[in-house]
Write a protein that holds these residues in place. Structure first.
Motif, mmCIF file in Angstrom:
data_model
loop_
_atom_site.group_PDB
_atom_site.id
_atom_site.type_symbol
_atom_site.label_atom_id
_atom_site.label_comp_id
_atom_site.label_asym_id
_atom_site.label_seq_id
_atom_site.Cartn_x
_atom_site.Cartn_y
_atom_site.Cartn_z
ATOM 1 N N ASP A 56 -15.403 13.275 -15.500
ATOM 2 C CA ASP A 56 -14.229 12.595 -16.046
ATOM 3 C C ASP A 56 -13.035 12.701 -15.097
ATOM 4 N N LEU A 57 -12.852 13.866 -14.501
ATOM 5 C CA LEU A 57 -11.761 14.045 -13.529
ATOM 6 C C LEU A 57 -11.965 13.141 -12.311
ATOM 7 N N GLU A 58 -13.204 13.023 -11.861
ATOM 8 C CA GLU A 58 -13.512 12.121 -10.731
ATOM 9 C C GLU A 58 -13.132 10.681 -11.063
ATOM 10 N N GLN A 59 -13.484 10.230 -12.270
ATOM 11 C CA GLN A 59 -13.156 8.866 -12.675
ATOM 12 C C GLN A 59 -11.645 8.663 -12.754
ATOM 13 N N ALA A 60 -10.935 9.659 -13.265
ATOM 14 C CA ALA A 60 -9.481 9.563 -13.341
ATOM 15 C C ALA A 60 -8.878 9.519 -11.937
ATOM 16 N N LEU A 61 -9.447 10.278 -11.010
ATOM 17 C CA LEU A 61 -8.966 10.257 -9.625
ATOM 18 C C LEU A 61 -9.214 8.900 -8.968
ATOM 19 N N GLU A 62 -10.327 8.272 -9.303
ATOM 20 C CA GLU A 62 -10.606 6.928 -8.773
ATOM 21 C C GLU A 62 -9.565 5.929 -9.289
ATOM 22 N N ARG A 79 -4.332 6.087 -2.584
ATOM 23 C CA ARG A 79 -4.869 7.315 -1.985
ATOM 24 C C ARG A 79 -5.144 8.321 -3.100
ATOM 25 N N PHE A 80 -5.955 9.330 -2.772
ATOM 26 C CA PHE A 80 -6.159 10.430 -3.704
ATOM 27 C C PHE A 80 -4.964 11.382 -3.601
ATOM 28 N N PRO A 81 -4.702 12.163 -4.641
ATOM 29 C CA PRO A 81 -3.648 13.170 -4.524
ATOM 30 C C PRO A 81 -4.023 14.197 -3.454
ATOM 31 N N SER A 82 -3.025 14.722 -2.772
ATOM 32 C CA SER A 82 -3.291 15.763 -1.775
ATOM 33 C C SER A 82 -3.715 17.045 -2.490
ATOM 34 N N THR A 83 -4.226 17.987 -1.728
ATOM 35 C CA THR A 83 -4.590 19.282 -2.307
ATOM 36 C C THR A 83 -3.368 19.927 -2.939
ATOM 37 N N ASN A 84 -2.212 19.803 -2.284
ATOM 38 C CA ASN A 84 -0.987 20.396 -2.825
ATOM 39 C C ASN A 84 -0.559 19.732 -4.130
#
Length: 142
Positions: A53-59, A67-72
């Protein structure tokens, strides 16, 4: 007046009760660990589903922001807009808050990932890398 035979038929003897208790104890000792293993496995399965679910939200985040959120910025970017996230259209998770893993810890996130484009993982029950069974890491790249 009731005979001794009628009195004896009405209840169980101490020996019968002990035999029943011994059988129940044996069943619990055989079945109990299997039930507990299934409950433990359910936590790992729950973590896998939450990571998906987190992967889908990141997509979705990537589609909006580019872009994806940075690690920070971390997974927090899914529920709170980072300062420079033009096009952010969140929150991207139901309820507007990040889920904890089944062991009540935050999920770990890295972008760029070392194992996939993005790495999302939980260290399992023991909270440290590696392990087996319920202590095994749960992630999005296996």
């Amino acid at each position: 007046m009731k005979s001794n035979r009628q009195k004896r038929i009405r209840g169980f003897t101490l020996m019968e009760l002990l035999v029943v208790l011994a059988i129940l104890g044996l069943l619990v000792s055989l079945v109990g660990p299997q039930v507990l293993n299934q409950l433990g496995g359910a936590k790992s399965k729950t973590a896998r589903i939450q990571i998906r679910d987190l992967e889908q939200a990141l997509e979705m985040y990537k589609l909006d922001v580019g872009r994806f959120p940075s690690t920070n910025e971390g997974l927090e970017a899914l529920v709170n807009k980072p300062g420079d996230a033009t096009g952010w259209n969140g929150p991207y998770l139901k309820g507007g808050k990040l889920p904890k893993d089944p062991w009540k810890r935050d999920y770990n996130y890295k972008y760029p990932g070392q194992n996939a484009e993005i790495d999302i993982f939980s260290y399992g029950q023991n909270g440290s890398p590696g392990g087996e069974g319920e202590d095994a890491d749960v992630n999005n790249w296996d």
